[in-house]
Structure formats: structure tokens, C-alpha cells
Write a protein that holds these residues in place. Structure first.
Motif, PDB file in Angstrom:
ATOM      1  N   LEU A 190       0.846  -1.203   0.000  1.00 60.05           N
ATOM      2  CA  LEU A 190       0.000   0.000   0.000  1.00 60.05           C
ATOM      3  C   LEU A 190       0.881   1.253   0.000  1.00 60.05           C
ATOM      4  N   GLN A 191       1.925   1.213   0.816  1.00 64.64           N
ATOM      5  CA  GLN A 191       2.810   2.376   0.915  1.00 64.64           C
ATOM      6  C   GLN A 191       3.558   2.638  -0.388  1.00 64.64           C
ATOM      7  N   ARG A 192       3.847   1.575  -1.124  1.00 64.29           N
ATOM      8  CA  ARG A 192       4.668   1.746  -2.327  1.00 64.29           C
ATOM      9  C   ARG A 192       3.858   1.840  -3.603  1.00 64.29           C
ATOM     10  N   MET A 202      -8.503  -1.830   1.971  1.00 60.37           N
ATOM     11  CA  MET A 202      -7.259  -1.775   1.192  1.00 60.37           C
ATOM     12  C   MET A 202      -6.169  -2.691   1.733  1.00 60.37           C
ATOM     13  N   ASP A 203      -6.020  -2.741   3.056  1.00 61.70           N
ATOM     14  CA  ASP A 203      -4.898  -3.490   3.645  1.00 61.70           C
ATOM     15  C   ASP A 203      -4.886  -4.937   3.140  1.00 61.70           C
ATOM     16  N   GLU A 260      -4.742  -5.509  -5.517  1.00 59.66           N
ATOM     17  CA  GLU A 260      -5.002  -4.076  -5.529  1.00 59.66           C
ATOM     18  C   GLU A 260      -5.482  -3.555  -6.886  1.00 59.66           C
ATOM     19  N   ALA A 261      -5.249  -4.348  -7.957  1.00 57.67           N
ATOM     20  CA  ALA A 261      -5.732  -3.912  -9.282  1.00 57.67           C
ATOM     21  C   ALA A 261      -7.254  -3.766  -9.263  1.00 57.67           C
ATOM     22  N   THR A 321      -9.062   1.704   5.394  1.00 56.64           N
ATOM     23  CA  THR A 321      -7.837   1.115   5.937  1.00 56.64           C
ATOM     24  C   THR A 321      -7.890   1.121   7.465  1.00 56.64           C
ATOM     25  N   HIS A 322      -7.179   0.136   8.070  1.00 57.47           N
ATOM     26  CA  HIS A 322      -6.953   0.178   9.517  1.00 57.47           C
ATOM     27  C   HIS A 322      -5.562   0.743   9.817  1.00 57.47           C
ATOM     28  N   ALA A 323      -4.818   1.156   8.812  1.00 58.42           N
ATOM     29  CA  ALA A 323      -3.437   1.624   9.045  1.00 58.42           C
ATOM     30  C   ALA A 323      -3.407   2.883   9.904  1.00 58.42           C
TER      31      ALA A 323
END
Ligand code: A3P
Length: 329
Positions: free
Chosen positions: A60-62, A118-119, A127-128, A141-143
Motif C-alpha cells: 500500500l505504501q509503495r 485496502m490493507d 489491488e488492481a 484502511t486500519h493503518a
């Protein structure tokens, strides 16, 4: 603004193949970890994550590709995510689906089938699927805020949190309903006191979104579950204002804020066939029903001794001291 479109309406066919990103395996193997009730938990960027979530957050970060108009919902687990998904979807989508619509997506789908998580999608290499969602997208997200990629910085974020003792009780019931019937509440409680519950420490999760919401209230809306319970209709209006789609006088006269609150109430959602049957989730299948348990404030009294409550209250109070964020329980 038309939309968002329900995730399940775009991805009608079940394709739950899990192809986790492999490229982070070397880094992940070096992260501190421990095992609890058969599940490995790892510390990544100061946050304790279930093992399968770590590559997802890294991906997700990248790799997250933002779209103009994205709205991100964020929450610690078991803090009212399902409710927030339903309310936000109904508010944002009301031009396409008025709350009285018999075929409203929220009357035929579980809220988690409307708003993607998303996570887990990134963890599963799926993710596509997000790219196929038309704009405006509603994502969850739970991030922690500190983990979000800079590409999310331009999105509006709605964060919901809950009094920590009730959140833990809800989490425990949820874990048990997902099959871990031998997981004692005391084990989760100890983990939480040490900041080691999934997506913990709780206080860092809260403080991250709290401080951005104070600094940039036009970008992050900070909601408390208990306040939503007291006045759901005001929450609906607040959400609409924050998302840039305040109710018009015609909509107000037609009673839409109350209609949306009613449609998304736990009793209304729990009674739907879509929420009485079926399940959701990629790594663990959770029954739709399990997302609608009691939906009240103060259930912790039936699960914690006064001493346990005093202990966790003191920890949380100390961690939040000086921030202006408080919980009444
Ligand atoms: P309880 O287990 O205390 O009943 P999440 O959606 O983040 O997983 O959180 C689940 C909690 O929110 C559960 O709490 C659930 O009952 C409650 N909940 C789900 N839908 C709700 C709604 N429409 N209104 C109020 N609470 C709701």
C-alpha cells in the motif's frame, strides 16, 4: 457527484485468489514478532500487525495509486467501521441512490461489500481491483496515519474510533465468532495494555489521526462512536458537510439525513438478508452477521473487573495526556 459504486457491483464474480507480494519477505523476516493463539504478530513501523497484513501495508505504501476525489475511511478494528462504511456510502451516493430506494446497494449488500478494505487487498495482491472502481472511490484502511503513503495526503479522511475498553470487548467477541473460541479475554486485554493488540498500540492509532484532524480539520474528520450513537442524524449531516456535499434544503425537507441514519442503524442493517447470510474477508472468512453484535456503549462492564478497567483507563489516559483527546466511559 455521482457514486461511489459498490465494490461488489464492479467485482461481481468472486475471485479471491491470494497472491501475496513476495518482494518484502526478507525485510519482514527481520521484524520483531511474537505468536498469540496461533497467530504471528509483527512490529512494523511501530505498529503490531497480523503477519499477513505486513506485506499489504508495505505494498500500500509503495503502490497505492490515488484518484482525484478518493475518500479514505480509517479506524482501529472494531470501532464502528461497518457503520461508517454504510453512512459514508449512503451520504456520498445519495444522488445515485436515494435513501428510500428499495434497490439501494446497502439493502442488498453488506457494507464491507460496498467499501473495500485496502490493507487486505494489497496483502492478497489484488489491488488492481481498486483501479477498476470508478471515481469517486470510497476506500478503507486500519493503518495508522503515520503509515499512510504520501499519495493519500490529498484525500479527505474520515476516522472513527471508540472507547478502548468497548473496542477490546468487541474485538474479543469478533475473534471468537471467527472460530477462536479458546482465546481468553484476559489474553487480549494483556496484549492491549502492552500496546500489542492487532493494529496497536491503540493510543498511537488514536493520536495520529487526532493530531492531523486538529491541524487540518478540512482534511481529516475525527469521529467518536459513542457520539455517533447519541446523535446519528447530526453525524450524517457532519459527514455530508465534511465531504463537500451538504444536504440541500430540499433534501432536508424530505428528511434525508434521518432516512440515511435509519437505513444505516444497526437494527435496520442486522435485519437484512444480505447481513444475515454470507461472509466476507480474504484471509479469514467473517460472517456478515458477526459485524452486528450489540452496538452499544459500556458493554465492557460485563467483561472486565473494576481493577482491569482502572488499569487500562490509566494507561490510555497517561498516553493521551495533553492531547485534548479524552473518552468518557
Ligand atoms: P459490538 O461488538 O460492541 O456490538 P467494526 O465495524 O469496526 O468491526 O465494529 C463492530 C462494532 O460496531 C460492533 O460492536 C457492532 O455491533 C457495531 N456496529 C455495527 N454496525 C453498527 C451500526 N449500524 N450502528 C452501531 N453500531 C454498529
Amino acid at each position: 457527484m455521482v457514486g461511489p459504486v459498490a465494490f461488489k457491483d464492479v467485482h461481481k464474480e468472486e475471485d479471491d485468489r491470494i497472491c501475496p507480494p513476495e518482494e518484502y519477505a526478507d525485510i519482514i523476516s527481520t521484524l520483531p514478532s511474537f505468536e498469540s493463539s496461533g497467530l504471528r504478530v509483527r512490529l512494523y513501523q511501530g505498529v503490531w500487525l497480523l503477519d499477513h497484513v505486513v506485506p499489504g501495508i508495505m505494498a500500500l505504501q509503495r503502490r497505492h495509486k490515488p484518484q482525484l476525489g478518493d475518500v479514505v475511511l480509517a479506524s482501529p478494528p472494531k470501532s464502528g467501521t461497518t457503520w461508517l462504511k454504510a453512512l459514508s456510502f449512503a451520504v456520498m451516493g445519495r444522488a445515485a441512490y436515494p435513501p428510500s430506494d428499495a434497490d439501494h446497494p446497502l439493502r442488498r449488500l453488506n457494507p464491507h461489500q460496498c467499501v473495500p478494505f485496502m490493507d487486505n487487498l494489497f496483502s492478497a495482491g489484488q489491488e488492481a481491483k481498486l483501479d477498476a472502481l470508478p471515481s469517486p472511490r470510497l476506500l478503507h484502511t486500519h493503518a495508522h496515519h503515520s503509515m499512510l503513503p504520501p499519495s493519500i495526503a490529498d484525500c479527505k479522511i474520515v476516522f472513527v474510533c471508540r472507547e478502548p475498553k468497548d473496542m477490546l470487548v468487541s474485538m474479543w467477541h469478533f475473534v471468537r465468532s471467527s472460530g477462536s473460541s479458546d482465546f481468553p479475554f484476559s489474553a487480549l486485554f494483556e496484549l492491549a495494555c502492552e500496546g500489542k493488540n492487532p493494529y496497536g498500540p491503540i493510543w498511537d492509532h488514536l493520536l495520529g489521526y487526532w493530531s492531523v484532524s486538529r491541524a487540518t480539520p478540512e482534511r481529516v474528520l475525527f469521529l467518536k462512536y459513542e457520539e455517533m450513537l447519541v446523535d446519528p442524524v447530526s453525524t450524517v449531516r457532519e459527514l455530508a458537510r465534511f465531504l463537500g456535499v451538504p444536504f440541500t434544503s430540499v433534501e432536508e425537507a424530505a428528511g434525508w439525513p434521518a432516512d440515511i441514519a435509519d437505513m444505516c442503524s444497526i437494527d435496520a442493517l442486522r435485519g437484512l438478508q444480505a447481513n444475515k447470510t454470507g461472509n466476507t474477508g480474504l484471509f479469514f472468512k467473517c460472517s456478515h452477521q458477526s459485524f452486528f453484535r450489540k452496538g452499544v456503549a459500556g458493554d465492557w462492564v460485563d467483561h472486565m473487573t473494576p481493577e482491569m478497567a482502572r488499569r487500562i483507563d490509566a494507561i490510555v489516559e497517561e498516553k493521551l495526556r495533553g492531547s485534548g483527546l479524552t473518552f468518557t466511559s
